[in-house]
Design a protein around this motif. Sequence first.
Motif, short mmCIF file in Angstrom:
data_model
loop_
_atom_site.label_atom_id
_atom_site.label_comp_id
_atom_site.label_asym_id
_atom_site.label_seq_id
_atom_site.Cartn_x
_atom_site.Cartn_y
_atom_site.Cartn_z
N VAL A 48 37.02 39.48 37.29
CA VAL A 48 37.03 40.60 38.53
C VAL A 48 37.35 41.30 38.30
O VAL A 48 36.93 42.55 38.72
CB VAL A 48 36.05 39.45 39.46
N MET A 49 38.84 41.45 38.54
CA MET A 49 40.43 41.74 38.85
C MET A 49 40.20 42.55 37.50
O MET A 49 40.08 44.02 38.09
CB MET A 49 41.33 41.39 38.44
N GLY A 50 39.65 42.55 36.65
CA GLY A 50 39.56 43.39 35.09
C GLY A 50 38.18 44.01 35.44
O GLY A 50 37.95 45.14 34.63
N LEU A 51 36.96 44.13 35.94
CA LEU A 51 36.31 44.74 36.04
C LEU A 51 36.42 45.16 37.49
O LEU A 51 35.92 46.73 37.36
CB LEU A 51 34.59 43.70 36.32
N VAL A 52 36.57 44.81 38.74
CA VAL A 52 37.32 46.05 39.09
C VAL A 52 38.41 47.77 39.15
O VAL A 52 38.09 48.33 38.75
CB VAL A 52 38.22 45.46 40.36
N ALA A 53 39.48 47.06 37.93
CA ALA A 53 40.12 47.34 37.33
C ALA A 53 39.03 48.40 36.37
O ALA A 53 39.50 50.28 36.55
CB ALA A 53 41.36 47.06 36.82
N ILE A 54 38.36 48.68 35.01
CA ILE A 54 38.16 49.28 34.29
C ILE A 54 36.43 50.14 35.41
O ILE A 54 36.62 51.18 35.32
CB ILE A 54 36.59 48.09 34.20
N ALA A 55 36.43 49.57 36.64
CA ALA A 55 35.94 50.54 38.11
C ALA A 55 36.06 51.84 38.09
O ALA A 55 35.88 52.32 38.15
CB ALA A 55 34.89 49.57 38.75
N LEU A 56 37.83 51.42 38.90
CA LEU A 56 37.94 52.41 38.79
C LEU A 56 39.20 53.27 38.04
O LEU A 56 39.11 54.30 38.17
CB LEU A 56 39.76 51.89 40.14
#
Length: 150
Positions: A67-75
Motif C-alpha cells: 500500500v505504501m509503495g502504491l501511494v509513493a508511485i501515485a505521488l
Amino acid sequence: MSRIVDRLRASLRRAAIASFFLLLALLLAFAAMGFGIAALHRLLEGSFSPEGAAAITAGILLVGAGVMGLVAIALLRSPAKPASKARSASTTSKAARPGAGDPSQLARDLMAGGTWSPLTVAVIAGFAFGVSPEIRREAARLLRKEADRL
C-alpha cells in the motif's frame, strides 16, 4: 557580512537541532513498530502455530508495504501543480529582490513557494551533515555553545 554569517549559523543550529529530533522521532517510531510487530506475532501465536503466526504477520507487513509503495508511485506520477501568479512573481531576478543574498530569506522563499516539504529539507540537511565534516564540526561547536548558555 557578519550579520549574514550569524543568521546562517543560527539557521544551521536550528536545522541541526531539528534534524536531531527528527532522527530521534524516526528511531522511536521504528522501535514502536518493532514492538507492535512482536505483539501481533505473540497474539497470533495463541490461535495459530508459531509458523502460521509468522506467516500471517509477514503477510500483513507485505500488504502494508505494498500500500505504501502504491501511494509513493501515485505521488510520483501525479501531475505537477500549475505555476500561480503569486509564485511567478516570487521568481523574479535576484537583483530585483531585496535581501536576495540572505540564505535564511532564500529558505523562507523556498518553503513559502511550496516547492520543498519540511521532510525534504530535513533529508537534505541530514545528507549535508552526513557528507560534510565541516558542517558537523560547526554544528557540534554551536550545540556545545548553546548547552553552555543553558
